[in-house]
Scaffold this active site. Structure first.
Site, PDB file in Angstrom:
ATOM      1  N   THR A  49       0.869  -1.182   0.000  1.00  9.29           N
ATOM      2  CA  THR A  49       0.000   0.000   0.000  1.00  9.29           C
ATOM      3  C   THR A  49       0.902   1.227   0.000  1.00  9.29           C
ATOM      4  O   THR A  49       2.123   1.114   0.023  1.00  9.29           O
ATOM      5  CB  THR A  49      -0.916   0.032   1.242  1.00  9.29           C
ATOM      6  N   CYS A  50       0.291   2.417   0.005  1.00 13.64           N
ATOM      7  CA  CYS A  50       1.101   3.638   0.008  1.00 13.64           C
ATOM      8  C   CYS A  50       1.855   3.796   1.324  1.00 13.64           C
ATOM      9  O   CYS A  50       2.852   4.522   1.390  1.00 13.64           O
ATOM     10  CB  CYS A  50       0.227   4.865  -0.248  1.00 13.64           C
ATOM     11  N   ASN A  51       1.395   3.121   2.373  1.00 10.38           N
ATOM     12  CA  ASN A  51       2.023   3.279   3.691  1.00 10.38           C
ATOM     13  C   ASN A  51       2.803   2.065   4.161  1.00 10.38           C
ATOM     14  O   ASN A  51       3.428   2.119   5.219  1.00 10.38           O
ATOM     15  CB  ASN A  51       0.959   3.615   4.742  1.00 10.38           C
ATOM     16  N   HIS A  99      -0.023  -9.218  14.267  1.00  9.90           N
ATOM     17  CA  HIS A  99       0.238  -8.088  13.367  1.00  9.90           C
ATOM     18  C   HIS A  99      -0.738  -8.088  12.199  1.00  9.90           C
ATOM     19  O   HIS A  99      -1.328  -7.051  11.871  1.00  9.90           O
ATOM     20  CB  HIS A  99       1.678  -8.153  12.851  1.00  9.90           C
ATOM     21  N   THR A 115     -11.114   1.599   6.773  1.00 11.47           N
ATOM     22  CA  THR A 115     -11.518   0.314   6.197  1.00 11.47           C
ATOM     23  C   THR A 115     -10.814  -0.023   4.888  1.00 11.47           C
ATOM     24  O   THR A 115     -10.917  -1.147   4.416  1.00 11.47           O
ATOM     25  CB  THR A 115     -13.035   0.299   5.953  1.00 11.47           C
ATOM     26  N   GLY A 189      -9.396  29.711  -2.858  1.00 10.11           N
ATOM     27  CA  GLY A 189      -7.984  29.344  -2.821  1.00 10.11           C
ATOM     28  C   GLY A 189      -7.798  27.934  -3.348  1.00 10.11           C
ATOM     29  O   GLY A 189      -8.759  27.242  -3.682  1.00 10.11           O
ATOM     30  N   SER A 194      -8.065  22.280   1.361  1.00  6.06           N
ATOM     31  CA  SER A 194      -9.307  22.606   0.664  1.00  6.06           C
ATOM     32  C   SER A 194      -9.603  21.575  -0.415  1.00  6.06           C
ATOM     33  O   SER A 194     -10.737  21.122  -0.582  1.00  6.06           O
ATOM     34  CB  SER A 194      -9.212  24.005   0.033  1.00  6.06           C
TER      35      SER A 194
END
Length: 456
Positions: A49-51, A99, A115, A189, A194
């Protein structure tokens, strides 16, 4: 068999290290195949995953499993082991099970209780299963992890409390509007926060996104991400007439919208409710706007307060899930520790039946005048004696194998009943069958490659 996970995540490795260890969608099948062919590795699943990047393996020995899996990472990504060893975590057996369950339930995520990781773990398992790199152990373990995570999110409210500023804004908006369907969003902006909040609003059904910025080109760039429109700050009064939700993060000096500016606009809107989120520091929106009827104004502190409150609520729910995880670990560990019992019992029965068969042959040779009926009665009753003798040892073996010292119990049991030769023969037969199947698959792949070349 032993269980291992080796990985790097957002807690142990900075992004410049993690990005070196990313499996692409196209490369993962090849990586799974290569890893499954690696010495000591029996089963494997790759989670990316990205992490986090994690490799789960079933191996024959812990030390060889650690060594060859670490080597695989280094060779696959072309990175020296010294570069990532200090960032690498390794968890074994029960710690590895804990884990996996913790990760799948979202308790190890940056946003606790999210999730998305559940789907990612499920997909990683299904892909490994598709490419036949899982077997009895991981098919059971990963299904149990996915089922547990689904139950955790169903039976607790861990995923129902917003724990990011952008999600807190969505939660507030739902309380005001009920639904974002058909609502118009105005972004002041082009800040990252945002954009993220607008993304969530758009995903929740907001009908139209308009971006107002000093530079029209930058406004268009952001608006295009949501198939929206752009305008300049000079066109702000007209945009406010149509907006239901305003997200402001300009970095301007002074208020972009004050009470006196919005008051006549609200009259033109016939006091239709407007939801205003000020994420800027210093603030873009005049706090006095809150005094106007049907103006719902929230600043960054309001949202952070909601987030902190919800983080505390998620922590309570996480404790409930940890209890569920502990129960599931016990269930899986007991099942896993009894896996070795099946071949042991089969070997014991085979030896016992072999002894019985030899005894019956001797009886027939020494008493040739026995009738078929008499032989049947003798065979039945002697087999009954053997089954009664085996019953208690088999029951006790199952009980002892479920304990932490289960592997030692199996080894002692094998020695006491002298089952080593039978177990070794069965293992060689299994290895021969696996090698035969592998050779068949390689032959089929070679034939397919030859046909493709012929077609070309």
């Amino acid at each position: 068999m032993e269980l291992l996970v080796l990985g790097l995540n957002y807690k142990t490795a900075p992004v410049e290290i993690r990005e070196k260890f990313t499996f692409s969608d196209d490369s993962t099948p090849r990586a799974l195949h290569l890893l499954s062919q690696t010495k000591s590795i029996v089963e494997c699943v790759i989670l990316g995953t990205c992490n986090r990047t994690e490799i789960y393996v079933v191996c024959d020995q812990l030390h060889t499993g650690r060594f060859y899996t670490r080597n695989f990472l280094a060779e696959w990504f072309g990175v020296d082991k010294d570069v990532f060893s200090e960032h690498l975590y390794i968890k074994e057996n029960e710690e590895m099970i804990n884990h996996l369950f913790t990760v799948t339930c979202g308790l190890d995520s940056m946003v606790v209780g999210e999730t998305q990781i559940l789907g990612q773990v499920r997909n990683a398992f299904l892909q490994a299963q598709q490419y036949e790199t899982t077997g009895t152990v991981f098919n059971t373990l990963f299904r149990q992890a996915v089922t547990l995570a689904k139950r955790a999110h169903t039976e607790t409210s861990i995923g129902q409390n917003a724990v990011s500023v952008s999600y807190a804004a969505i939660e507030l908006g739902k309380k005001i509007f009920g639904s974002f369907a058909g609502k118009n969003v105005l972004i002041l902006g082009a800040g990252k926060m945002s954009e993220l909040t607008a993304k969530h609003l758009h995903a929740n059904g907001a009908a139209h996104v308009q971006v107002a910025n000093r530079t029209l080109e930058r406004a268009r760039t952001l608006a295009d991400k949501f198939q929206g429109s752009a305008c300049t700050m000079e066109q702000l009064p007209e945009a406010l007439l149509r907006a239901d939700i305003v997200i402001s993060s300009t970095g301007a000096e002074g208020y972009v919208i004050n009470k006196e500016q919005l008051k006549p606009i609200m009259k033109q809107r016939k006091n239709r409710p407007i939801f205003m989120i000020d994420i800027a520091v210093p603030r873009d929106l005049d706090p006095a706007l809150h005094d106007l009827e049907n103006v719902y104004l929230y600043d960054i502190d309001d949202l952070e307060g909601i987030v902190q409150s919800n983080v505390a609520e998620r922590s309570k729910e996480a404790e409930r899930i940890e209890v569920m995880i502990a129960e599931e670990i016990v269930a899986f560990t007991q099942w896993f520790q009894t896996l070795g019992v099946v071949p042991m019992i089969a070997a014991l029965r085979e030896k016992a039946m072999g002894i019985h068969s030899d005894a019956m042959n001797k009886i027939e040779n020494k008493l040739p005048n026995l009738s078929d009926r008499e032989l049947h009665v003798i065979r039945k009753h002697t087999r009954g004696i053997i089954n009664q003798l085996l019953h208690d040892p088999i029951v006790r073996l199952k009980e002892l194998a479920a304990q932490k010292s289960g592997s030692e119990v199996l080894e002692i049991f094998s020695t006491i009943f002298a089952l080593e030769d039978i177990l070794e023969r069965e293992q060689k037969e299994q290895e021969w069958m696996a090698a035969k199947q592998k050779a068949k698959e390689q032959s089929q792949q070679a034939g397919l490659a030859t046909r493709e070349q012929t077609i070309r």
